[in-house]
Scaffold this active site. Structure first.
Site, mmCIF file in Angstrom:
data_model
loop_
_atom_site.group_PDB
_atom_site.id
_atom_site.type_symbol
_atom_site.label_atom_id
_atom_site.label_comp_id
_atom_site.label_asym_id
_atom_site.label_seq_id
_atom_site.Cartn_x
_atom_site.Cartn_y
_atom_site.Cartn_z
ATOM 1 N N THR A 143 0.846 -1.178 0.000
ATOM 2 C CA THR A 143 0.000 0.000 0.000
ATOM 3 C C THR A 143 0.886 1.235 0.000
ATOM 4 O O THR A 143 1.939 1.246 0.611
ATOM 5 C CB THR A 143 -0.864 -0.025 1.275
ATOM 6 O OG1 THR A 143 -1.699 -1.169 1.242
ATOM 7 C CG2 THR A 143 -1.706 1.237 1.406
ATOM 8 N N ARG A 158 -13.627 -7.796 -2.025
ATOM 9 C CA ARG A 158 -13.044 -7.486 -0.720
ATOM 10 C C ARG A 158 -12.618 -6.028 -0.670
ATOM 11 O O ARG A 158 -12.015 -5.501 -1.593
ATOM 12 C CB ARG A 158 -11.844 -8.389 -0.453
ATOM 13 C CG ARG A 158 -11.141 -8.143 0.892
ATOM 14 C CD ARG A 158 -9.923 -7.261 0.750
ATOM 15 N NE ARG A 158 -9.190 -7.129 2.028
ATOM 16 C CZ ARG A 158 -8.152 -6.355 2.197
ATOM 17 N NH1 ARG A 158 -7.688 -5.619 1.190
ATOM 18 N NH2 ARG A 158 -7.543 -6.281 3.373
ATOM 19 N N ASP A 169 -8.675 -1.516 4.380
ATOM 20 C CA ASP A 169 -8.709 -0.315 5.217
ATOM 21 C C ASP A 169 -8.468 0.964 4.436
ATOM 22 O O ASP A 169 -8.874 2.046 4.873
ATOM 23 C CB ASP A 169 -7.643 -0.419 6.299
ATOM 24 C CG ASP A 169 -6.235 -0.393 5.723
ATOM 25 O OD1 ASP A 169 -5.531 0.621 5.881
ATOM 26 O OD2 ASP A 169 -5.824 -1.382 5.103
ATOM 27 N N THR A 174 -0.674 1.387 6.733
ATOM 28 C CA THR A 174 -0.378 0.298 5.807
ATOM 29 C C THR A 174 -0.196 -0.989 6.589
ATOM 30 O O THR A 174 0.286 -0.977 7.724
ATOM 31 C CB THR A 174 0.889 0.597 4.990
ATOM 32 O OG1 THR A 174 1.250 -0.572 4.232
ATOM 33 C CG2 THR A 174 2.067 0.980 5.860
ATOM 34 N N GLY A 175 -0.591 -2.116 5.995
ATOM 35 C CA GLY A 175 -0.458 -3.392 6.679
ATOM 36 C C GLY A 175 -1.641 -4.288 6.394
ATOM 37 O O GLY A 175 -2.229 -4.247 5.306
ATOM 38 N N GLY A 205 -5.181 -5.060 6.332
ATOM 39 C CA GLY A 205 -6.342 -4.176 6.356
ATOM 40 C C GLY A 205 -7.376 -4.535 7.393
ATOM 41 O O GLY A 205 -7.964 -3.658 8.036
#
Length: 319
Positions: free
Chosen positions: A187, A215, A218, A237-238, A240
């Site tokens: 992201t 899907r 975040d 970021t990571g 979601g």
């Protein structure tokens, strides 16, 4: 008080990377950071700055957004993005975008040209056509590397984050797959504040490898992956699903507002005390021009610069 710009290319970077893979991405961060610095130094609005920076990140195939977006289980792209102005709390978001070259710009148009905050899938695509934004054939987004990454994810029967993962063979022995085809790291996002304390944030992504069609993560959720108010601007970021559960971006601002913590303390608290280890990172700037870039993964592609001359481009904690 002075201006500050920070950007990220995704958390979850493994503990080491092949030299070629690392060098390409570091060079992109240096180049794109300078674009942001030049823009804010020229008195472009922070909103213009974060859009410009994220557009550049979307156009770079080395990151999981725009041109480098990873693929759904059906081999398609479904991109998402959001943008927010902290002073007014105006914001815009899109998801399920399949043909828009720069989803962050479409998110800004949602904010500025509609009475809504969030458009998705067919509605977002129709709005893009109405606004005349740049679109491209699906071949623009589907790279050979991402086709290979989807194949590996399917073989492992897993939804993968956008970084290197070990793939299990039939006898369950873990083997490390080809690094270069599996390091579309993350992201992307940018936050900025000008000398008058105007704060903005923007985030964009292709999501997860082998994600289910439909899907939503975040990134387009205001308060989860993106948030800005009069205290700070945050882009997360990571994973979601974790970031959504914890409303990460909003919580950084809330801890500052309600507990009176400074930016670095608030961001560190959310990343290291609230979130499970190995799940997320963020970049943030405060109204005072401070920068925070914490992460609880092995690494995070990140860069920042401030008006007083500080500049950093880094991947791992020891950088």
């Amino acid at each position: 008080m002075g201006w500050a710009v920070a950007l990220h290319g995704g958390a979850g970077v493994p503990a080491s990377l092949p030299t070629e893979s690392r060098v390409h991405r570091e060079a992109a961060l240096h180049r794109i950071l300078q674009i942001g610095v030049s823009a804010i130094s020229a008195n472009r609005s922070p909103l213009d700055v974060v859009e410009l920076v994220v557009r550049e990140l979307e156009n770079c195939p080395h990151f999981n957004a725009g041109k480098g977006s990873v693929l759904t289980t059906n081999g398609t792209v479904e991109m998402e993005a959001s943008i927010m102005d902290g002073n007014t709390k105006r914001c815009g978001a899109v998801s399920g975008v399949t043909s828009v070259v720069n989803p962050v710009s479409l998110a800004r148009l949602v904010m500025e040209k509609t009475p809504h905050i969030y458009l998705a899938f067919d509605g977002a695509e129709a709005f893009a056509r109405q606004q005349g934004v740049e679109t491209a054939d699906i071949s623009h987004f589907i790279t050979p590397e991402n086709i290979e990454r989807l194949k590996q994810a399917k073989e492992a029967n897993r939804v993968q984050q956008d970084y290197v993962q070990p793939i299990k063979t039939e006898d369950q022995k873990q083997t490390t797959v080809d690094h270069e085809s599996n390091t579309k790291l993350g992201t992307v996002g940018c936050v900025a504040v000008d000398g008058q304390g105007n704060l903005t944030a923007a985030t964009s992504t292709g999501g997860l490898v082998n994600k289910m069609v439909g899907r939503i993560g975040d990134t387009p959720i205001i308060g989860a992956g993106t948030y800005a108010n009069k205290y700070c601007a945050v882009s997360a970021t990571g994973i979601g699903e974790v970031i959504m559960r914890e409303t990460v971006a909003r919580d950084v601002a809330a801890v500052m507002e309600y507990k009176g913590l400074g930016l670095k303390e608030a961001a560190a608290y959310i990343i290291h005390e609230v979130l499970p280890k190995g799940t997320a990172g963020l970049v943030a700037v405060s109204v005072a021009g401070e920068v925070a870039m914490p992460f609880n993964t092995p690494g995070m592609f990140r860069a920042c610069a401030t008006e007083d001359g500080f500049k950093e481009v880094a991947i791992w904690s020891s950088d």
